[in-house]
Design a protein around this motif. Structure first.
Motif, PDB file in Angstrom:
ATOM      1  N   SER A 117       0.811  -1.216   0.000  1.00 59.65           N
ATOM      2  CA  SER A 117       0.000   0.000   0.000  1.00 59.65           C
ATOM      3  C   SER A 117       0.848   1.272   0.000  1.00 59.65           C
ATOM      4  O   SER A 117       0.334   2.359  -0.221  1.00 59.65           O
ATOM      5  N   ILE A 118       2.127   1.137   0.242  1.00 55.74           N
ATOM      6  CA  ILE A 118       3.011   2.307   0.217  1.00 55.74           C
ATOM      7  C   ILE A 118       3.206   2.733  -1.238  1.00 55.74           C
ATOM      8  O   ILE A 118       3.475   1.902  -2.111  1.00 55.74           O
ATOM      9  N   LEU A 119       3.015   4.004  -1.490  1.00 56.78           N
ATOM     10  CA  LEU A 119       3.127   4.522  -2.855  1.00 56.78           C
ATOM     11  C   LEU A 119       4.523   4.258  -3.418  1.00 56.78           C
ATOM     12  O   LEU A 119       5.525   4.320  -2.689  1.00 56.78           O
ATOM     13  N   PRO A 120       4.616   3.997  -4.716  1.00 53.16           N
ATOM     14  CA  PRO A 120       5.916   3.718  -5.323  1.00 53.16           C
ATOM     15  C   PRO A 120       6.949   4.821  -5.098  1.00 53.16           C
ATOM     16  O   PRO A 120       8.126   4.535  -4.898  1.00 53.16           O
ATOM     17  N   GLN A 121       6.517   6.103  -5.106  1.00 58.16           N
ATOM     18  CA  GLN A 121       7.478   7.183  -4.856  1.00 58.16           C
ATOM     19  C   GLN A 121       8.027   7.112  -3.444  1.00 58.16           C
ATOM     20  O   GLN A 121       9.209   7.329  -3.206  1.00 58.16           O
ATOM     21  N   ARG A 122       7.169   6.791  -2.479  1.00 57.10           N
ATOM     22  CA  ARG A 122       7.622   6.650  -1.092  1.00 57.10           C
ATOM     23  C   ARG A 122       8.531   5.433  -0.963  1.00 57.10           C
ATOM     24  O   ARG A 122       9.468   5.437  -0.168  1.00 57.10           O
ATOM     25  N   ALA A 123       8.249   4.397  -1.753  1.00 57.83           N
ATOM     26  CA  ALA A 123       9.122   3.225  -1.747  1.00 57.83           C
ATOM     27  C   ALA A 123      10.507   3.599  -2.282  1.00 57.83           C
ATOM     28  O   ALA A 123      11.521   3.070  -1.810  1.00 57.83           O
ATOM     29  N   SER A 124      10.557   4.521  -3.233  1.00 59.52           N
ATOM     30  CA  SER A 124      11.853   5.005  -3.726  1.00 59.52           C
ATOM     31  C   SER A 124      12.604   5.739  -2.623  1.00 59.52           C
ATOM     32  O   SER A 124      13.824   5.630  -2.510  1.00 59.52           O
ATOM     33  N   ASP A 125      11.871   6.482  -1.792  1.00 59.00           N
ATOM     34  CA  ASP A 125      12.498   7.149  -0.652  1.00 59.00           C
ATOM     35  C   ASP A 125      13.059   6.116   0.328  1.00 59.00           C
ATOM     36  O   ASP A 125      14.152   6.288   0.870  1.00 59.00           O
ATOM     37  N   LEU A 126      12.309   5.040   0.539  1.00 55.41           N
ATOM     38  CA  LEU A 126      12.794   3.970   1.423  1.00 55.41           C
ATOM     39  C   LEU A 126      14.031   3.299   0.829  1.00 55.41           C
ATOM     40  O   LEU A 126      14.940   2.909   1.567  1.00 55.41           O
ATOM     41  N   ALA A 127      14.067   3.175  -0.498  1.00 54.17           N
ATOM     42  CA  ALA A 127      15.249   2.597  -1.145  1.00 54.17           C
ATOM     43  C   ALA A 127      16.479   3.468  -0.902  1.00 54.17           C
ATOM     44  O   ALA A 127      17.590   2.966  -0.733  1.00 54.17           O
ATOM     45  N   SER A 128      16.291   4.781  -0.853  1.00 53.50           N
ATOM     46  CA  SER A 128      17.429   5.669  -0.565  1.00 53.50           C
ATOM     47  C   SER A 128      17.869   5.526   0.897  1.00 53.50           C
ATOM     48  O   SER A 128      19.060   5.617   1.201  1.00 53.50           O
ATOM     49  N   VAL A 129      16.922   5.276   1.806  1.00 55.40           N
ATOM     50  CA  VAL A 129      17.282   5.017   3.208  1.00 55.40           C
ATOM     51  C   VAL A 129      18.072   3.710   3.290  1.00 55.40           C
ATOM     52  O   VAL A 129      19.091   3.620   3.992  1.00 55.40           O
ATOM     53  N   LEU A 130      17.629   2.708   2.555  1.00 51.95           N
ATOM     54  CA  LEU A 130      18.345   1.428   2.504  1.00 51.95           C
ATOM     55  C   LEU A 130      19.756   1.622   1.967  1.00 51.95           C
ATOM     56  O   LEU A 130      20.725   1.076   2.503  1.00 51.95           O
ATOM     57  N   ARG A 131      19.884   2.414   0.932  1.00 56.68           N
ATOM     58  CA  ARG A 131      21.203   2.671   0.335  1.00 56.68           C
ATOM     59  C   ARG A 131      22.132   3.357   1.339  1.00 56.68           C
ATOM     60  O   ARG A 131      23.320   3.051   1.421  1.00 56.68           O
ATOM     61  N   ALA A 132      21.573   4.289   2.122  1.00 55.91           N
ATOM     62  CA  ALA A 132      22.373   4.975   3.140  1.00 55.91           C
ATOM     63  C   ALA A 132      22.853   3.989   4.203  1.00 55.91           C
ATOM     64  O   ALA A 132      23.988   4.092   4.680  1.00 55.91           O
ATOM     65  N   ALA A 133      22.009   3.027   4.564  1.00 59.97           N
ATOM     66  CA  ALA A 133      22.414   2.013   5.540  1.00 59.97           C
ATOM     67  C   ALA A 133      23.581   1.185   5.001  1.00 59.97           C
ATOM     68  O   ALA A 133      24.511   0.849   5.746  1.00 59.97           O
ATOM     69  N   CYS A 134      23.552   0.890   3.718  1.00 60.71           N
ATOM     70  CA  CYS A 134      24.673   0.156   3.107  1.00 60.71           C
ATOM     71  C   CYS A 134      25.941   1.001   3.090  1.00 60.71           C
ATOM     72  O   CYS A 134      27.034   0.500   3.364  1.00 60.71           O
TER      73      CYS A 134
END
Length: 168
Positions: A61-78
């Motif tokens: 249910s999370i919008l794809p754009q917000r999922a892209s924001d989460l992907a950037s958070v994931l990238r920062a964790a890496c």
């Protein structure tokens, strides 16, 4: 979210505090997922924990754009070597729809890094013998993870070039 990601990636937040800040940024978008509990499953120093139940419908249910924001958070964790946190984030992202383009590229780059980290640092049990993998099998597992990651990174490079051409 973007500000936190930039601070973490560029060292503006100390390594000790970056996990907490990344979890706060994640929670601002995906508040239903207990990232702190999920993270314990991927910590090689911690005792094995049970899998956290994922509600796939809520994740989708999370919008794809917000999922892209989460992907950037994931990238920062890496980028800051928060591997247990990144693995938990990646597990959750598997259920989300991410826009093709920037979000998908960030997600796949992170997936490649996390898979190699897991192959090198997390113990795996041989299903036949119920024991840890032998040194030879462990080496094969690490090499296979690296090969998969190289292919995935090559796909990301091709996608990034196409994305760059489209945006021009």
């Amino acid at each position: 979210v973007a500000g936190t990601v930039l601070f973490v990636c560029n060292g503006g937040i100390a390594k000790e505090g970056c996990e907490d800040e990344l979890m706060k940024a994640w929670k601002s978008i995906d508040g239903d997922y207990d990232l702190r509990q999920a993270k314990t499953r991927f910590d090689p120093k911690a005792a094995p924990a049970e899998k956290v139940e994922v509600d796939a419908a809520k994740a989708r249910s999370i919008l794809p754009q917000r999922a892209s924001d989460l992907a950037s958070v994931l990238r920062a964790a890496c980028r800051r070597d928060c591997w247990a946190l990144a693995a938990a984030m990646l597990e959750r992202m598997e259920y989300m729809q991410t826009n093709p383009g920037r979000g998908r590229i960030l997600l796949d780059l992170s997936r490649a890094e996390v898979e190699v980290w897991q192959a090198c640092n997390m113990t795996e049990i041989d299903p036949a013998t119920k024991m840890m993998l032998s040194a030879e099998k462990q080496l094969k597992r690490e090499v296979a993870a690296r090969e998969r990651s190289i292919r995935l990174i090559e796909q990301c490079i091709v996608a990034a070039r196409r994305l760059d051409e489209v945006e021009l």
